[in-house]
Design an enzyme around this catalytic site. Sequence first.
Site, PDB file in Angstrom:
ATOM      1  N   LYS A 317      29.852  42.265  13.936  1.00  0.00           N
ATOM      2  CA  LYS A 317      29.807  41.317  15.044  1.00  0.00           C
ATOM      3  C   LYS A 317      28.367  40.996  15.381  1.00  0.00           C
ATOM      4  O   LYS A 317      27.489  41.876  15.344  1.00  0.00           O
ATOM      5  CB  LYS A 317      30.495  41.878  16.296  1.00  0.00           C
ATOM      6  CG  LYS A 317      30.398  40.969  17.520  1.00  0.00           C
ATOM      7  CD  LYS A 317      31.003  41.585  18.777  1.00  0.00           C
ATOM      8  CE  LYS A 317      30.833  40.645  19.977  1.00  0.00           C
ATOM      9  NZ  LYS A 317      31.417  41.196  21.209  1.00  0.00           N
ATOM     10  N   GLU A 367      29.895  41.371  34.261  1.00  0.00           N
ATOM     11  CA  GLU A 367      29.801  42.548  33.390  1.00  0.00           C
ATOM     12  C   GLU A 367      28.889  43.620  33.970  1.00  0.00           C
ATOM     13  O   GLU A 367      27.694  43.400  34.179  1.00  0.00           O
ATOM     14  CB  GLU A 367      29.300  42.134  32.000  1.00  0.00           C
ATOM     15  CG  GLU A 367      29.316  43.272  30.998  1.00  0.00           C
ATOM     16  CD  GLU A 367      29.000  42.808  29.591  1.00  0.00           C
ATOM     17  OE1 GLU A 367      28.804  43.670  28.717  1.00  0.00           O
ATOM     18  OE2 GLU A 367      28.933  41.580  29.358  1.00  0.00           O
TER      19      GLU A 367
END
Length: 567
Positions: A317, A367
């Site tokens: 990723k 977040e």
Amino acid sequence: MSISKMTVSRSQNSATRQCVGFGQRVSRCRRIPAAVPWPGRGRRWVVGEVCQSAAMDGCGGDGGGTVGTIETRTFPAVQTAALATESLRRGVAKLKLEAPALTSGIIRLQVPIQQRIQAIDWLSSQPHLLPRTFFSGRSRSRAIDSAHNTSNGSHPFNHHHLLGAAGVGSAVVFHRLHCFSYNDWASIKRFLSKKCPLIRAYGVIRFDSRANISPEWEPFGSFYFMVPQVEFDEFEENSMLAATVAWDHACSWTWENAVESLQSTMEQVSSNNVNLQKDLPLIPIHSYTHVPSKTFWDRAVDRALQEIDRSNSELTKVVLARSTRIVTSVDIDPVTWVACLQKEGKNSYQFCVQPSNAPAFIGNTPERLFHREGLGIKSDALAATRARGRSPIEDIKIEHDLFSNPKDDLEFSIVRETIKKKLEAVCDAVVVEPHKSVRKLPRIQHLYAQLTGRLRSEEDEFEILSTLHPTPAVCGLPTNEARDLIAETEVFDRGMYAGPVGWFGGGESEFAVGIRSALVKRGLGALIYAGTGIVKGSNPSSEWDELELKISQITRSLKLEVAQAPN
């Protein structure tokens, strides 16, 4: 007046520690140009009659343990912010009569206010004072509409009930071009104590300290933290105004220097608090420019997918980002923008960090990087994105698709398992609960998990920061391979975007991840940042659409109106 005081000596930990943000590796980076041409680069930015406080350089001392004294002095509670301001001015004036025997220390004078006033409203009433900072917690209970309810003063001013804090001027500033290291962390902790939990250092750290700093980010350095000279704290039922004085002969900053600087700032503080308007008319955008453009974005994603598919590649990723410069018909006030973000900011952190002679870095991020209280640690895994539905039925359908989509599950699992592994390196036990769920925000929704652990020592606070940042949600996996691809692919400087933003306290600290963010200059527009995770199965056009969705979370809050989208 009540006084909380700590006078201690702590030995310096001379162990060599790694840095935050890849600082442990040798840089091979090029000089990064500005994301887009920004008028006025290379010139100092001063707007109108901006007042800038003189401050102590907290990184300039010998780092030889905690400062001589750390105190909190609480004055009698008052009914209004104006009365609190006058009380503090008198208290600061009396400091001139003191002659402390110790060569270093930090003292906070605080006045409780028996009504709740929003910290962002107070900050907007101080438009000419720099530097400034604002931080609003995510998970605290909030009742914005009743922010000016009065109370009888019986509710305790517990720091656990703190909803938001705004500060102007810096009693002590921590700012360097090199990566944020253990010694820099120790320099900050010298001025903090569990016995004075509201003395905090607020700030931000670069996403990647290896990359050279582009002009728009130069005033921030590799990290920027400050203990505000004047701070306004918003609690659940009341408020507090505080002034902080810090001195250290080892930093070439005497008691007289500190008191004179604080008194100068207090004279500039406005006692007229007004409710900031959070419903604004449409603001037309004259132009906006994406870096990279759609064509170059497609090429970057294709290259990342080729690297992920390569047989001998470990990369699973990588998070690629985009910078968008907007130019509006009227100046964008960063504090007003943050207030608009706060209105929509359920389950999110709102922040603003603005050094002297600098743009403001603002954001509305869902977040959490970590929250430490004592030995307890909490962190989030947040990944994969969908819009909210236009009806409850459509919203449930989108949620089901997000929860069951294999590509999204892969992206999320990489983030969750990597954070779990990183926490296990510094914690005795790590619990993941929920293991996988959907977190719904006003306009978008994400896959989400919460991770909790217990540190072996409070001294491991720096380790948890340097271990967790950057998470796979903003960088990729493996971290170093993803970071190298980002450095080779992106042609703009992320700066503080996707870096840790938050605060250190004596027994507690909290950091969010600086996404959903922008760099704002009056008269010059804004740079808005967004990123998306690229994994096997990603599609360049779909990922571009996700960038558009994420950037809309910022632009729509201020009712920015775009006539036509460019490529």
